[in-house]
Design a protein around this motif. Structure first.
Motif, mmCIF file in Angstrom:
data_model
loop_
_atom_site.group_PDB
_atom_site.id
_atom_site.type_symbol
_atom_site.label_atom_id
_atom_site.label_comp_id
_atom_site.label_asym_id
_atom_site.label_seq_id
_atom_site.Cartn_x
_atom_site.Cartn_y
_atom_site.Cartn_z
ATOM 1 N N PHE A 1 -5.668 6.506 1.811
ATOM 2 C CA PHE A 1 -5.263 5.485 0.852
ATOM 3 C C PHE A 1 -4.963 6.096 -0.506
ATOM 4 O O PHE A 1 -5.707 6.932 -1.016
ATOM 5 C CB PHE A 1 -6.402 4.461 0.728
ATOM 6 C CG PHE A 1 -6.230 3.474 -0.386
ATOM 7 C CD1 PHE A 1 -6.865 3.650 -1.610
ATOM 8 C CD2 PHE A 1 -5.429 2.357 -0.214
ATOM 9 C CE1 PHE A 1 -6.717 2.736 -2.631
ATOM 10 C CE2 PHE A 1 -5.269 1.440 -1.238
ATOM 11 C CZ PHE A 1 -5.919 1.626 -2.443
ATOM 12 N N TRP B 1 4.837 -1.025 8.344
ATOM 13 C CA TRP B 1 4.912 0.358 7.865
ATOM 14 C C TRP B 1 6.344 0.851 7.701
ATOM 15 O O TRP B 1 7.215 0.575 8.530
ATOM 16 C CB TRP B 1 4.205 1.285 8.859
ATOM 17 C CG TRP B 1 2.735 1.085 8.911
ATOM 18 C CD1 TRP B 1 2.049 0.229 9.722
ATOM 19 C CD2 TRP B 1 1.752 1.753 8.105
ATOM 20 N NE1 TRP B 1 0.700 0.326 9.469
ATOM 21 C CE2 TRP B 1 0.492 1.251 8.500
ATOM 22 C CE3 TRP B 1 1.822 2.729 7.116
ATOM 23 C CZ2 TRP B 1 -0.691 1.697 7.914
ATOM 24 C CZ3 TRP B 1 0.639 3.177 6.537
ATOM 25 C CH2 TRP B 1 -0.597 2.660 6.931
ATOM 26 N N GLY B 2 6.558 1.612 6.646
ATOM 27 C CA GLY B 2 7.788 2.370 6.514
ATOM 28 C C GLY B 2 7.675 3.642 7.346
ATOM 29 O O GLY B 2 6.598 3.983 7.843
ATOM 30 N N ALA B 3 8.792 4.327 7.504
ATOM 31 C CA ALA B 3 8.812 5.550 8.327
ATOM 32 C C ALA B 3 8.219 6.744 7.604
ATOM 33 O O ALA B 3 7.996 7.784 8.216
ATOM 34 C CB ALA B 3 10.242 5.850 8.765
ATOM 35 N N GLY B 4 7.981 6.585 6.301
ATOM 36 C CA GLY B 4 7.389 7.682 5.548
ATOM 37 C C GLY B 4 8.422 8.561 4.877
ATOM 38 O O GLY B 4 9.544 8.718 5.374
ATOM 39 N N ALA C 1 -4.776 11.908 9.629
ATOM 40 C CA ALA C 1 -4.598 10.465 9.478
ATOM 41 C C ALA C 1 -4.222 10.139 8.030
ATOM 42 O O ALA C 1 -4.462 10.935 7.122
ATOM 43 C CB ALA C 1 -5.880 9.737 9.871
ATOM 44 N N PRO C 2 -3.624 8.978 7.795
ATOM 45 C CA PRO C 2 -3.271 8.586 6.427
ATOM 46 C C PRO C 2 -4.514 8.363 5.563
ATOM 47 O O PRO C 2 -5.554 7.934 6.058
ATOM 48 C CB PRO C 2 -2.533 7.257 6.626
ATOM 49 C CG PRO C 2 -2.114 7.238 8.044
ATOM 50 C CD PRO C 2 -3.164 8.001 8.781
ATOM 51 N N TYR D 1 0.137 5.252 1.197
ATOM 52 C CA TYR D 1 -0.778 6.179 1.839
ATOM 53 C C TYR D 1 -0.166 7.576 1.822
ATOM 54 O O TYR D 1 1.048 7.747 1.880
ATOM 55 C CB TYR D 1 -1.033 5.791 3.300
ATOM 56 C CG TYR D 1 -1.974 4.614 3.496
ATOM 57 C CD1 TYR D 1 -1.499 3.310 3.456
ATOM 58 C CD2 TYR D 1 -3.323 4.821 3.736
ATOM 59 C CE1 TYR D 1 -2.357 2.235 3.647
ATOM 60 C CE2 TYR D 1 -4.191 3.760 3.932
ATOM 61 C CZ TYR D 1 -3.699 2.476 3.890
ATOM 62 O OH TYR D 1 -4.551 1.414 4.076
ATOM 63 N N GLN E 1 -0.164 11.191 3.925
ATOM 64 C CA GLN E 1 -0.518 11.744 5.232
ATOM 65 C C GLN E 1 -0.071 13.195 5.321
ATOM 66 O O GLN E 1 1.127 13.490 5.301
ATOM 67 C CB GLN E 1 0.108 10.930 6.367
ATOM 68 C CG GLN E 1 -0.350 11.381 7.750
ATOM 69 C CD GLN E 1 0.216 10.556 8.876
ATOM 70 O OE1 GLN E 1 1.270 9.935 8.730
ATOM 71 N NE2 GLN E 1 -0.474 10.516 10.006
ATOM 72 N N LEU F 1 3.566 7.193 2.891
ATOM 73 C CA LEU F 1 3.887 5.998 3.662
ATOM 74 C C LEU F 1 3.744 4.760 2.801
ATOM 75 O O LEU F 1 2.721 4.548 2.150
ATOM 76 C CB LEU F 1 2.951 5.884 4.870
ATOM 77 C CG LEU F 1 2.889 7.087 5.814
ATOM 78 C CD1 LEU F 1 1.810 6.879 6.852
ATOM 79 C CD2 LEU F 1 4.226 7.291 6.481
ATOM 80 N N PHE G 1 0.833 -1.199 0.000
ATOM 81 C CA PHE G 1 0.000 0.000 0.000
ATOM 82 C C PHE G 1 0.868 1.250 0.000
ATOM 83 O O PHE G 1 1.955 1.269 0.568
ATOM 84 C CB PHE G 1 -0.859 0.043 1.273
ATOM 85 C CG PHE G 1 -1.929 -1.012 1.339
ATOM 86 C CD1 PHE G 1 -1.658 -2.265 1.853
ATOM 87 C CD2 PHE G 1 -3.218 -0.733 0.914
ATOM 88 C CE1 PHE G 1 -2.642 -3.245 1.932
ATOM 89 C CE2 PHE G 1 -4.218 -1.700 0.995
ATOM 90 C CZ PHE G 1 -3.924 -2.944 1.507
ATOM 91 N N LEU H 1 0.000 -5.157 8.507
ATOM 92 C CA LEU H 1 0.703 -4.117 7.761
ATOM 93 C C LEU H 1 2.019 -3.781 8.443
ATOM 94 O O LEU H 1 2.065 -3.511 9.632
ATOM 95 C CB LEU H 1 -0.149 -2.848 7.673
ATOM 96 C CG LEU H 1 -1.152 -2.750 6.537
ATOM 97 C CD1 LEU H 1 -1.943 -1.463 6.629
ATOM 98 C CD2 LEU H 1 -0.458 -2.839 5.190
#
Lengths: 109, 117
Positions: A45, A99-102, A42-43, A35, A37, A87, A33, A97
């Motif tokens: 999609f 998650w990467g740090a963004g 909030a993130p 996202y 943000q 993200l 995914f 999920l």
């Protein structure tokens, strides 16, 4: 262990194109995914890839290579409102999920 | 897409008090909800997975007695931060997965910003 890597920050110019890369290592894989943000929100999609190849959706496209554990998000015709964190998140074999740090994307006029 | 609401959006409280945050799926039934916290300029950190009718599954390092989760119905999960302290100040976000979706997408609530004085 499971890990997602993406650049911490990128800068691009309004109207240009930017590619945000993401590499992942997960126990099993059930999709990736992207996202968006905005600060303090909030993130939301953007895209989902589970098969290799490019998925295009308007100005945004997402690419996946499962053999390389690699994805990228491509943003075209950049607008100032695209300034946000992006993200990357991979769904592992337990459908959790990771998650990467963004990646903080800064758009300059 | 599916809609998830979260309440309150912002709360300021004194140290030692408890704060309850509600997460609702408005147009779908969510058998699973997720609670995240996010510190400034950091990524989302999964705290726990909440399953309707059963105990929540907490991630390593998250105190279940401090962060109480109740998933009483298919549309509501609550997170209670008990005896909150300044270090609990953070952005708390819930998400819900729609079991009818074929891509396991998580729909996020708008988040709750908690400030503990």
């Amino acid at each position: 262990g499971q890990n997602i890597d993406q650049p911490t920050e990128m800068t691009a110019t309004e109207g240009a194109i930017v590619q945000i890369n993401c590499t992942y290592q997960t126990s099993g894989f059930n999709g990736l995914f992207w996202y968006q943000q905005h600060a303090g929100e909030a993130p939301t999609f953007l895209s989902y890839n589970v098969l290799d190849g490019l998925e295009e959706k308007g100005r945004f496209s997402s690419f996946l290579s499962r053999s390389k554990g690699y994805s990228y998000l491509l943003l075209k015709e950049l607008q100032m409102k695209d300034s946000a964190s992006y993200l990357c998140a991979a769904l592992d074999s337990n459908y959790q999920l990771i998650w990467g740090a963004g990646t903080k994307l800064i758009i300059k006029p | 897409g599916a809609v998830v609401s979260q309440h309150p959006s912002r709360v300021i409280c004194k140290s030692g008090t408890s704060v309850k945050i509600e997460c609702r799926s408005l147009d779908f039934q969510a058998t699973t909800m997720f609670w995240y916290r996010q510190f400034p300029k950091k990524s989302l950190m999964l705290m726990a997975t909440s399953n309707e009718g059963s105990k929540a599954t907490y991630e390593q390092g998250v105190e279940k007695d401090k962060f109480l989760i109740n998933h009483a119905s298919l549309t509501l999960s609550t997170l209670t931060v008990t005896s909150a302290h300044p270090e609990d100040s953070s952005f708390y976000i819930c998400s819900a997965s729609d079991p009818t979706s074929d891509r396991n997408e998580q729909f996020f609530g708008p988040g709750t910003r908690l400030t503990v004085l």
